[in-house]
Design an enzyme around this catalytic site. Structure first.
Site, PDB file in Angstrom:
ATOM      1  N   HIS A  25      37.969  35.632  49.292  1.00 46.57           N
ATOM      2  CA  HIS A  25      38.079  34.692  48.183  1.00 46.57           C
ATOM      3  C   HIS A  25      36.711  34.165  47.770  1.00 46.57           C
ATOM      4  CE1 HIS A  25      42.094  34.637  50.046  1.00 46.57           C
ATOM      5  NE2 HIS A  25      42.550  34.363  48.844  1.00 46.57           N
ATOM      6  N   GLU A  53      47.833  43.653  40.765  1.00 42.47           N
ATOM      7  CA  GLU A  53      46.734  43.624  39.786  1.00 42.47           C
ATOM      8  C   GLU A  53      46.670  44.894  38.949  1.00 42.47           C
ATOM      9  OE1 GLU A  53      46.017  40.548  42.756  1.00 42.47           O
ATOM     10  OE2 GLU A  53      46.497  42.701  42.919  1.00 42.47           O
TER      11      GLU A  53
END
Length: 345
Positions: free
Chosen positions: A126, A57
């Site tokens: 998540h 990321e």
């Protein structure tokens, strides 16, 4: 049209209308994204415009910044908002401050798309809602959609914005609204906000929308919690519901207008918020900002705080309500959440 299709439509329009738009991220190319938001785009526009990235990321954010500096308009996907933190330094210290640091000479019009929130049994890696940790970053816009209609219009506006934008998508609402009951899983079929035009349109950034009007109090919400709050107040108090699309900059003018004209702050002292991010330091969310701003203008009860420390110490800011309270509709308990707010009766 559900939210996945409306977002896909926005991305397709952007790719078609602007040759400088590129889309990249983990699994967004051939696979079409873990939620299929980018499905079919690589096949239609080619692997040089829609492509996969490594699982890094920080690298995604850095590459997006370089693309933006060199005239492209990248749309980078962070597969889950929980994993945006390796890119935090690049986003907050570099991309967001670029225009200011260069005296307006340079900018990097990057849009970071990322699914956020819980409700899909994704576990703690998540299911997080980290939007509050970006909202006090000058130069960065934080957008949170809630319906297929505003998702498409807001995403198009974000991509066309010359400032960097983090675009949060409530993954619990990808295929249908969530009203607070995990056993009731509706789709977007028949919902008025699922009537999404195929063509290009914009939902302006920095502009809130009044979902419903009332006189007893005002509820401010965004993302999934718009639907939860709407269901909770449906058959109870005559309550205003304000959908805030940007956090920040929030549409304080709309908040004030709604509050003053409905007397919900001036008379009843009732103004609640509903959001999905974790309970904690409310200074970093809209609620603390709104309370302080109203206090500075001389509105609200006398015991409202005058600085951030009082918000934290006295818990006067508007903290989250337990989800089961909302989907059961027990609004008679709402005033008990904070003894600074009283029942209008």
């Amino acid at each position: 049209m559900n939210m996945i299709k409306s977002l896909n439509s926005a991305l397709s329009i952007s790719l078609k209308d602007d040759p400088n738009v590129v889309i990249f991220g983990e699994d967004v190319g051939y696979f079409g994204g873990v939620f299929r938001v980018t499905e079919g785009l690589q096949k239609e526009y080619g692997p040089h415009r829609v492509f996969d990235s490594p699982l890094a990321e920080g690298g995604i954010a850095a590459i997006a910044m370089g693309m933006g500096l060199n005239g492209l308009r990248p749309v980078a996907e962070i597969q889950f908002a929980d994993y945006i933190f390796p890119a935090y330094d690049q986003i907050v210290n570099e991309i967001a401050k670029l225009r200011h640091r260069s005296g307006g000479e340079f900018s990097s019009p990057v849009t970071f798309r990322t699914p956020a929130g819980g409700g899909i049994k994704g576990g703690h890696h998540h299911s997080q809602s980290p939007e509050a940790q970006f909202t006090h970053t000058p130069g960065l816009k934080v957008v949170y959609c809630s319906t297929p209609y505003n998702a498409k219009g807001l995403l198009l506006a974000s991509i066309e914005c010359n400032d960097p934008v983090i675009f949060f998508e409530p993954k619990r609402c990808y295929r249908g609204p969530f009203y607070g009951d995990p056993h009731n899983v509706p789709t977007w079929n028949g919902h008025p906000d699922a009537d999404v035009p195929e063509d290009h349109y914009i939902v302006p950034l920095e502009q809130a929308r009044v979902v419903r009007e009332g006189s007893a109090c005002t509820v401010i919400a965004y993302g999934t919690m718009v639907h939860v709050a709407e269901q909770a107040i449906k058959d109870s108090w005559p309550t205003s519901l304000l959908l805030n699309l940007n956090i920040p900059p929030c549409d304080k003018s709309k908040i004030k207008e709604l509050s003053w004209t409905r007397l919900s702050v001036r008379k009843y002292k009732n103004q609640f918020s509903k959001r999905e991010d974790p309970r904690g330091d409310d200074y970093y969310w809209l609620a603390g900002e709104v309370v302080l701003d109203l206090k500075s203008k001389g509105y609200g009860p006398k015991n409202w705080p005058s600085d951030v420390s009082q918000i934290q110490e006295n818990k006067i800011s508007l903290t989250p309500v337990e989800p089961d309270l909302f989907w059961r509709g027990n609004l008679e308990d709402l005033p008990k959440i904070n003894n600074s707010f009283v029942n209008p009766s």
